[in-house]
Design a protein around this motif. Structure first.
Motif, PDB file in Angstrom:
ATOM      1  N   THR A  17       0.844  -1.196   0.000  1.00 29.53           N
ATOM      2  CA  THR A  17       0.000   0.000   0.000  1.00 29.53           C
ATOM      3  C   THR A  17       0.877   1.243   0.000  1.00 29.53           C
ATOM      4  O   THR A  17       1.822   1.348   0.763  1.00 29.53           O
ATOM      5  CB  THR A  17      -0.903   0.019   1.248  1.00 29.53           C
ATOM      6  OG1 THR A  17      -1.649  -1.194   1.287  1.00 29.53           O
ATOM      7  CG2 THR A  17      -1.863   1.194   1.204  1.00 29.53           C
ATOM      8  N   SER A  59      -8.437   7.452  -1.973  1.00 28.22           N
ATOM      9  CA  SER A  59      -8.637   7.262  -3.410  1.00 28.22           C
ATOM     10  C   SER A  59      -8.941   5.822  -3.797  1.00 28.22           C
ATOM     11  O   SER A  59      -9.497   5.574  -4.875  1.00 28.22           O
ATOM     12  CB  SER A  59      -7.400   7.735  -4.188  1.00 28.22           C
ATOM     13  OG  SER A  59      -6.243   7.038  -3.740  1.00 28.22           O
ATOM     14  N   VAL A  60      -8.622   4.838  -2.937  1.00 26.74           N
ATOM     15  CA  VAL A  60      -8.859   3.443  -3.305  1.00 26.74           C
ATOM     16  C   VAL A  60     -10.314   3.035  -3.103  1.00 26.74           C
ATOM     17  O   VAL A  60     -10.740   2.001  -3.611  1.00 26.74           O
ATOM     18  CB  VAL A  60      -7.947   2.485  -2.497  1.00 26.74           C
ATOM     19  CG1 VAL A  60      -6.492   2.889  -2.631  1.00 26.74           C
ATOM     20  CG2 VAL A  60      -8.348   2.427  -1.030  1.00 26.74           C
ATOM     21  N   PHE A  61     -11.068   3.841  -2.371  1.00 21.36           N
ATOM     22  CA  PHE A  61     -12.461   3.501  -2.103  1.00 21.36           C
ATOM     23  C   PHE A  61     -13.345   3.916  -3.279  1.00 21.36           C
ATOM     24  O   PHE A  61     -13.163   4.998  -3.830  1.00 21.36           O
ATOM     25  CB  PHE A  61     -12.966   4.201  -0.836  1.00 21.36           C
ATOM     26  CG  PHE A  61     -12.311   3.741   0.433  1.00 21.36           C
ATOM     27  CD1 PHE A  61     -12.754   2.591   1.077  1.00 21.36           C
ATOM     28  CD2 PHE A  61     -11.252   4.452   0.992  1.00 21.36           C
ATOM     29  CE1 PHE A  61     -12.162   2.165   2.256  1.00 21.36           C
ATOM     30  CE2 PHE A  61     -10.658   4.030   2.164  1.00 21.36           C
ATOM     31  CZ  PHE A  61     -11.109   2.885   2.798  1.00 21.36           C
ATOM     32  N   PHE A  79      -5.627   2.592   4.130  1.00 21.39           N
ATOM     33  CA  PHE A  79      -5.567   2.819   2.692  1.00 21.39           C
ATOM     34  C   PHE A  79      -5.843   4.283   2.387  1.00 21.39           C
ATOM     35  O   PHE A  79      -6.556   4.956   3.132  1.00 21.39           O
ATOM     36  CB  PHE A  79      -6.609   1.963   1.955  1.00 21.39           C
ATOM     37  CG  PHE A  79      -6.620   0.515   2.349  1.00 21.39           C
ATOM     38  CD1 PHE A  79      -5.683  -0.359   1.830  1.00 21.39           C
ATOM     39  CD2 PHE A  79      -7.559   0.030   3.245  1.00 21.39           C
ATOM     40  CE1 PHE A  79      -5.695  -1.699   2.194  1.00 21.39           C
ATOM     41  CE2 PHE A  79      -7.578  -1.300   3.611  1.00 21.39           C
ATOM     42  CZ  PHE A  79      -6.636  -2.166   3.090  1.00 21.39           C
ATOM     43  N   LYS A 139     -17.020   6.009  -0.333  1.00 24.94           N
ATOM     44  CA  LYS A 139     -16.439   7.232   0.216  1.00 24.94           C
ATOM     45  C   LYS A 139     -17.445   7.981   1.083  1.00 24.94           C
ATOM     46  O   LYS A 139     -17.080   8.576   2.099  1.00 24.94           O
ATOM     47  CB  LYS A 139     -15.941   8.132  -0.905  1.00 24.94           C
ATOM     48  CG  LYS A 139     -14.644   7.678  -1.547  1.00 24.94           C
ATOM     49  CD  LYS A 139     -14.190   8.662  -2.603  1.00 24.94           C
ATOM     50  CE  LYS A 139     -12.899   8.194  -3.276  1.00 24.94           C
ATOM     51  NZ  LYS A 139     -12.450   9.125  -4.326  1.00 24.94           N
ATOM     52  N   TRP A 188       1.047   5.754  -0.524  1.00 22.54           N
ATOM     53  CA  TRP A 188       0.322   7.013  -0.458  1.00 22.54           C
ATOM     54  C   TRP A 188       1.040   8.060  -1.286  1.00 22.54           C
ATOM     55  O   TRP A 188       2.267   8.169  -1.226  1.00 22.54           O
ATOM     56  CB  TRP A 188       0.262   7.544   0.980  1.00 22.54           C
ATOM     57  CG  TRP A 188      -1.031   7.295   1.677  1.00 22.54           C
ATOM     58  CD1 TRP A 188      -2.202   7.947   1.499  1.00 22.54           C
ATOM     59  CD2 TRP A 188      -1.266   6.317   2.678  1.00 22.54           C
ATOM     60  NE1 TRP A 188      -3.167   7.431   2.335  1.00 22.54           N
ATOM     61  CE2 TRP A 188      -2.614   6.440   3.075  1.00 22.54           C
ATOM     62  CE3 TRP A 188      -0.475   5.347   3.294  1.00 22.54           C
ATOM     63  CZ2 TRP A 188      -3.185   5.643   4.048  1.00 22.54           C
ATOM     64  CZ3 TRP A 188      -1.037   4.558   4.258  1.00 22.54           C
ATOM     65  CH2 TRP A 188      -2.379   4.701   4.630  1.00 22.54           C
TER      66      TRP A 188
END
Length: 258
Positions: free
Chosen positions: A53, A192-194, A189, A199, A55
């Motif tokens: 993961t 942006s990954v959701f 996480f 969100k 960022w």
């Protein structure tokens, strides 16, 4: 009740709560660090190395530091809600036997939990310094996000203290929800990954915006929105006012149920 007239009592009970938690243990207050540090190591190993993961583009902050900046808020709010939901029932002697300003229990418990958050915050700032990120920006971020977060969580403490007196299952619900709240947040996480539909749920988590804003300012990742911050502040003040009103209103029947 004017809390200013009970400052000494609030501080004494808060100190007692902190002392009693670590009384008899060898490491004492360091236990408040060991649990988050242990979980930080586990999450870093699983999500940072196994799942890789990442960022932000080109951020110099390491994954463990970014991860810890979210975990300290998560551990604080879960512990606060757990202790708040059992606060009145666990202090029945104050409710039944003496004339006692019950609101003092809420503030004292909150300060005791805030003490652990401050320890985590200091540790985070030290980690930021060694990670090569700007300590000044991290301090600025902490100073900006803490005021609305403290107001909101104090309001939640009032709500859970009042409702937990009548609904004893709340503490068990908080325990079950703790893992869900961890994963439905931008802690492990990036936001942006959701998916977009998720969100909206993530933003309902009271720590999500605080974590996003802290990382946006301290690490230059995520996005800081002044409008969202202002809305969060208004919601925090509203919840505090309503929570305190609810506690005062429901406290009239505490002696009948504890």
């Amino acid at each position: 009740m004017k809390l200013s007239t009970h400052n000494e009592l609030v501080l004494q009970i808060a100190k007692r709560n902190i002392y009693s938690r670590y009384k008899g243990s060898t490491l004492g207050v360091f236990w408040s660090l060991l649990n988050p540090l242990f979980l930080l190591a586990v999450y870093t190993l699983v999500f940072g190395f196994a799942f890789k993961t990442k960022w932000g583009g080109g951020s110099l902050a390491s994954y463990p530091v970014i991860l810890f900046s979210g975990l300290i808020f998560h551990f604080f709010i879960i512990e606060l809600l757990m202790t708040s939901s059992q606060l009145v029932s666990g202090n029945a002697n104050y409710v039944k036997k003496v004339v006692f300003p019950l609101e003092v229990l809420v503030i004292s418990n909150f300060l005791a939990q805030l003490f652990n958050l401050m320890i985590g915050a200091v540790l985070l700032l030290i980690a930021v310094l060694f990670s090569g990120e700007s300590l000044v920006r991290a301090i600025l971020a902490m100073a900006l996000v803490l005021p609305p977060f403290i107001i909101l969580t104090l309001g939640l403490s009032y709500v859970f203290s009042a409702l937990g007196t009548y609904i004893r299952d709340i503490s068990h619900i908080v325990n079950l929800a703790s893992t869900m709240l961890l994963f439905i947040s931008p802690i492990l996480f990036p936001l942006s990954v959701f998916p977009e539909i998720i969100k909206a749920i993530v933003y309902l988590n009271p720590i999500s915006l605080i974590i996003i804003d802290f990382r946006a300012i301290a690490f230059n990742i995520e996005t800081f929105s002044l409008l969202s911050y202002a809305i969060y502040f208004v919601i925090a003040i509203t919840l505090f006012v309503l929570g305190r009103w609810m506690f005062k209103r429901l406290s009239r029947g505490f002696a009948d149920v504890v």
